[in-house]
Design a protein around this motif. Sequence first.
Motif, PDB file in Angstrom:
ATOM      1  N   LYS A 234       0.842  -1.200   0.000  1.00 50.97           N
ATOM      2  CA  LYS A 234       0.000   0.000   0.000  1.00 50.97           C
ATOM      3  C   LYS A 234       0.875   1.248   0.000  1.00 50.97           C
ATOM      4  CE  LYS A 234      -3.899  -2.110   2.456  1.00 50.97           C
ATOM      5  NZ  LYS A 234      -4.751  -2.055   3.672  1.00 50.97           N
ATOM      6  N   LEU A 235       0.402   2.276  -0.675  1.00 53.77           N
ATOM      7  CA  LEU A 235       1.144   3.532  -0.752  1.00 53.77           C
ATOM      8  C   LEU A 235       1.108   4.238   0.602  1.00 53.77           C
ATOM      9  CD1 LEU A 235       2.647   5.607  -2.506  1.00 53.77           C
ATOM     10  CD2 LEU A 235       0.419   6.615  -3.034  1.00 53.77           C
ATOM     11  N   LYS A 236       2.275   4.593   1.109  1.00 54.88           N
ATOM     12  CA  LYS A 236       2.372   5.270   2.388  1.00 54.88           C
ATOM     13  C   LYS A 236       2.640   6.763   2.234  1.00 54.88           C
ATOM     14  CE  LYS A 236       4.546   3.246   5.734  1.00 54.88           C
ATOM     15  NZ  LYS A 236       5.623   2.618   6.540  1.00 54.88           N
ATOM     16  N   LEU A 237       3.449   7.120   1.209  1.00 54.48           N
ATOM     17  CA  LEU A 237       3.888   8.512   1.110  1.00 54.48           C
ATOM     18  C   LEU A 237       4.358   8.806  -0.305  1.00 54.48           C
ATOM     19  CD1 LEU A 237       4.559  11.125   2.762  1.00 54.48           C
ATOM     20  CD2 LEU A 237       6.837  10.175   3.087  1.00 54.48           C
ATOM     21  N   SER A 238       4.153  10.025  -0.771  1.00 57.47           N
ATOM     22  CA  SER A 238       4.686  10.501  -2.051  1.00 57.47           C
ATOM     23  C   SER A 238       5.535  11.734  -1.783  1.00 57.47           C
ATOM     24  CB  SER A 238       3.561  10.836  -3.030  1.00 57.47           C
ATOM     25  OG  SER A 238       2.883   9.676  -3.432  1.00 57.47           O
ATOM     26  N   LEU A 239       6.769  11.737  -2.310  1.00 53.44           N
ATOM     27  CA  LEU A 239       7.697  12.852  -2.126  1.00 53.44           C
ATOM     28  C   LEU A 239       7.887  13.552  -3.462  1.00 53.44           C
ATOM     29  CD1 LEU A 239      10.402  11.017   0.039  1.00 53.44           C
ATOM     30  CD2 LEU A 239       8.494  12.417   0.851  1.00 53.44           C
TER      31      LEU A 239
ATOM     32  N   ASP B  97      14.960  13.681   4.814  1.00 55.75           N
ATOM     33  CA  ASP B  97      14.823  13.240   6.196  1.00 55.75           C
ATOM     34  C   ASP B  97      13.496  12.494   6.304  1.00 55.75           C
ATOM     35  OD1 ASP B  97      14.408  12.946   8.963  1.00 55.75           O
ATOM     36  OD2 ASP B  97      15.619  14.723   9.386  1.00 55.75           O
ATOM     37  N   LEU B  98      13.537  11.201   6.610  1.00 51.94           N
ATOM     38  CA  LEU B  98      12.336  10.385   6.644  1.00 51.94           C
ATOM     39  C   LEU B  98      11.511  10.606   7.913  1.00 51.94           C
ATOM     40  CD1 LEU B  98      13.809   7.062   5.218  1.00 51.94           C
ATOM     41  CD2 LEU B  98      12.468   8.797   4.022  1.00 51.94           C
ATOM     42  N   GLU B  99      12.043  11.343   8.874  1.00 52.73           N
ATOM     43  CA  GLU B  99      11.261  11.662  10.064  1.00 52.73           C
ATOM     44  C   GLU B  99      10.408  12.906   9.841  1.00 52.73           C
ATOM     45  OE1 GLU B  99      14.155  11.975  13.133  1.00 52.73           O
ATOM     46  OE2 GLU B  99      14.336   9.794  13.404  1.00 52.73           O
ATOM     47  N   MET B 100      10.926  13.830   9.006  1.00 53.08           N
ATOM     48  CA  MET B 100      10.180  15.046   8.696  1.00 53.08           C
ATOM     49  C   MET B 100       9.598  15.030   7.289  1.00 53.08           C
ATOM     50  SD  MET B 100      12.569  17.950  10.491  1.00 53.08           S
ATOM     51  CE  MET B 100      14.013  17.565   9.500  1.00 53.08           C
ATOM     52  N   ASN B 101      10.019  14.026   6.483  1.00 52.69           N
ATOM     53  CA  ASN B 101       9.521  13.881   5.102  1.00 52.69           C
ATOM     54  C   ASN B 101       9.768  15.132   4.260  1.00 52.69           C
ATOM     55  OD1 ASN B 101       8.555  11.322   5.781  1.00 52.69           O
ATOM     56  ND2 ASN B 101       6.554  12.113   6.385  1.00 52.69           N
TER      57      ASN B 101
END
Length: 418
Positions: free
Chosen positions: A210-215, A247-251
């Motif tokens: 499943k898609l979680k995030l798009s950057l 940064d994967l904590e702040m995306n």
Amino acid sequence: MEGVVRHSVHTLVFRSLKRTHDMFLSEEGQPVAEDENSLHKKISCKVRDEYSCLQKVQLPTEAAGRIRNVPTAKSTGGPGAMVTHRQAYPSAPGVQLSTETSAPVEPLTSDMLQGVSHHGGHVSTGHSIADIVQQAGRAQSKEIMAVSNNQLIKRTAIVRPNWHAPWKLMRVISGHLGWVRCVTVDPSNTWFATGSGDRTIKIWELGSCKLKLSLTGHISSVRALAVSSRQPYLFSCGEDKQVKCWDLEMNKVVRHYHGHLSGVYDLSLHPTIDVLVTCGRDASARVWDMRTKACIHSLTGHTNTVACVKCQAANPQVITGSHDSTIRLWDLAAGKTKAVLTNHKKSVRSIVLHPSDFSFASASPDNIKQWKFPDGNFMQNLSGHQSIVNSLAVNQDGVLVSAGITLLLSCCYCHIIS
């Protein structure tokens, strides 16, 4: 009169293929039976070609005296004399010949040596007769024999790889609006990221897909991704000449690495130090300090696009492959070339490091080649593709997967490297 049923060309072709498949399916994979007569002729030709020159050898007087005591028989193909027995020989090198140490021998038929006989001549080869007979007897066997501990040990000529279960398509994931150019998996094995020609980076859950995030942030195709195992960072590069640190904590993007003069095609993280290596269309590879964003080295020497780069902890720590058909091994401390590998005849598009063996493989339209560290010694070719190979991957079992493209048809091959 009934009308003729018309079928399409597509239907007729597949019917013909099915008939051909049914006709030859029972014989598929079975070895071709050997013809005994052809095998005898083949051995006779080999003996004649290899040992016909020994007919004219002049022997010393002592050897000629021993030849007179050798029993002979007339050949059915001519008046020449033919040797039909085998002389005794030691059972192993360095063992003195006696009745106890002699190896068992068997008589040789005249058919095996009929190629050696000359019109009206005699075989006068002295102590070389045993060598001729031994070679003719070995030619009958297709197994490799080795003398060890005074015994003959049978060894197999082909090493068969371990069987692996066939791979099946599990799921198709859609979401990108352009070509998916790169994929990377999180070291914790919980999610993976994909980069596409639609200028986005998408993060997916590994189990459910499943898609979680798009950057978003790149203004051109994303060509390479890498996840750090030391910090919560995701690195990306693209054809917009940009190298970004997310940064994967702040995306969000926390660092930019500027310096490439054209599109950036690949990147790699050093496994033990905070160093990032990128390469691209400007025919160079650049070494960056992750924290200060400073360019430590600019690795120049390639004459065309540098398509792939890999880093490892042991020397050579940086390996690059280029469209100039060469692979370069770099000394990271000095920033200079350690070795140039020129075996490929076409552009090198992918490099993969073996997880346990100190070796790597490179992909090119001409072949997949395996190399040995640290000097880059060539090991073997892995053939199968008839097209451009774009990517390679290898697992812990040494199974190498290569992906190529022929027109619009994608192909995958599996090889066992060791």
